[in-house]
Scaffold this motif. Structure first.
Motif: not given
Length: 298
Positions: A125-126, A134-138, A253-257, A259-260
Motif C-alpha cells: 500500500v505504501a 496505514l493502521v495496524d489491525i488484528r 521482496v518489499y522495503a517495509p516503508d 520505498s522500493g
C-alpha cells in the motif's frame, strides 16, 4: 471412531476445517492458540506461525488425528514427527480491498485510513499510495470489516485488506470492492491454499484430498521464504502457476516503508524437485540483488 480434525475456533478456521471434515467424514476439535488470545501485534508475537503451535502440540500428543492450517500461516521449517499429508485444491490467491463507498485502491481519497496487520500489505500500500494512512489491525474477518462502519471515529477505517479466499469461505465476498491483480500485487506464499497435517506415518488418513498442482505451486512459493530464511510475516510476496507443462514462479521482496522492491521470475519444466529448484533460483537472484539489505527477512 471418526477422524478428529483440529482447528482454531475462528469463523474462518471453522469454515476451512469444516470442508475437510465433510470430505473425510470427520469431526472438528477446537484448539485455542496464543495468537487467538493475545491482543499484541502479529509481528511482535513472531508472525502467523504462532497460530500453528498449539494445533501441532495437540496433534503430537495424540489428542487429534489431523490439523487444518492456512498454508500461508505455517513456518517453512518442518516439525519433526509431522507431515503435510494433503494440500487440497487452492482457492483464489488474490488480496481483496474492502472499502467504504465501493472504492478501489486507486480511488480512495488522500489520507484515507487503511487497515492491515500484514507487513507485506503495508509495504504494498505504501508503495502504491504513499498518501494513505496505514493502521495496524488484528481480529477475525467480521471484526475487521466492522471497523468500516465503527461509530468511534478513532476506530473507523476507510478500507481494510484481506484475502479473497478467506472472505469467500466465510460468506463475506459481498464486502469486496476490488480484487487486486496478483501479477502486480503478489500475495503471501501459499495464500488461498490449505494444508492438512498428520503425524508422520498417518498420511493415508487424508492423502486422497491432495491436489498435485496446488502442492507444487504452494511449495515453490514457500520455498522462496525458506531459501531467504524469512519468516511468514516478512514483506515477501510470491505467485506460482503451471502452464503448458511448465512451472512458473515470481517472488518480490518489499522495503517495509514502500520505498522500493526487488523481483525475480523463473520457470522450469515439471520434473522431480522442480518446485524446490525453482525456489532456490528465484531466492538466489533476490539475495544477490540485495534483498537482505532491503527488508528484514528473519
Amino acid at each position: 471412531m471418526s477422524l478428529r480434525i483440529g482447528t482454531r475456533g475462528s469463523a474462518l478456521a471453522l469454515a476451512q476445517a469444516g470442508t475437510i471434515a465433510d470430505a473425510l467424514g470427520g469431526e472438528l476439535v477446537v484448539i485455542t492458540s496464543e495468537g487467538d488470545t493475545s491482543t499484541a501485534s502479529l509481528a511482535s508475537l513472531g508472525g502467523t506461525g504462532v497460530f500453528a503451535k498449539a494445533l501441532r502440540d495437540a496433534l503430537l500428543a495424540g489428542e487429534i488425528d489431523a490439523v487444518v492450517h492456512s498454508f500461508k500461516d505455517l513456518p517453512t521449517t518442518p516439525t519433526p514427527g509431522l507431515s503435510i499429508a494433503a494440500v487440497p485444491r487452492r482457492a483464489d490467491a488474490r488480496d481483496a480491498l474492502c472499502a467504504r463507498d465501493g472504492r478501489t485502491l486507486e480511488t480512495l481519497p488522500a489520507h484515507a485510513r487503511v487497515g492491515t496487520g500484514s507487513p507485506r500489505r503495508r509495504a504494498q500500500v505504501a508503495e502504491r499510495r504513499p498518501d494513505l494512512e496505514l493502521v495496524d489491525i488484528r481480529g477475525n474477518v467480521d471484526t475487521r470489516l466492522g471497523r468500516l462502519d465503527a461509530d468511534d471515529a478513532e476506530r473507523r477505517l476507510d478500507a481494510v485488506i484481506l484475502a479473497v479466499a478467506g472472505l469467500e469461505r466465510v460468506g463475506r465476498a459481498d464486502a469486496i470492492t476490488e480484487r487486486i491483480d496478483i501479477d502486480v500485487w503478489p500475495t503471501a506464499p501459499a495464500q488461498g491454499a490449505l494444508a492438512v497435517e498428520t503425524r508422520t506415518g498417518d498420511e493415508k488418513l487424508v492423502s486422497r484430498l491432495d491436489h498435485r498442482a496446488t502442492r507444487l505451486t504452494a511449495t515453490a512459493e514457500r520455498g522462496v521464504l525458506a531459501e531467504l530464511e524469512a519468516g511468514c510475516a516478512a514483506p515477501v510476496g510470491a505467485h506460482s502457476f503451471i502452464e503448458d507443462g511448465m512451472l512458473f514462479l515470481t517472488a518480490r521482496v518489499y522495503a517495509p516503508d514502500g520505498s522500493g522492491h526487488l523481483t525475480s521470475s523463473h520457470a522450469t519444466v515439471l520434473q522431480k524437485d522442480a518446485a524446490e529448484d525453482l525456489a532456490a533460483r528465484v531466492a538466489a537472484d533476490l539475495l544477490a540483488d540485495g534483498a537482505a539489505e532491503l527488508a528484514p527477512l528473519g
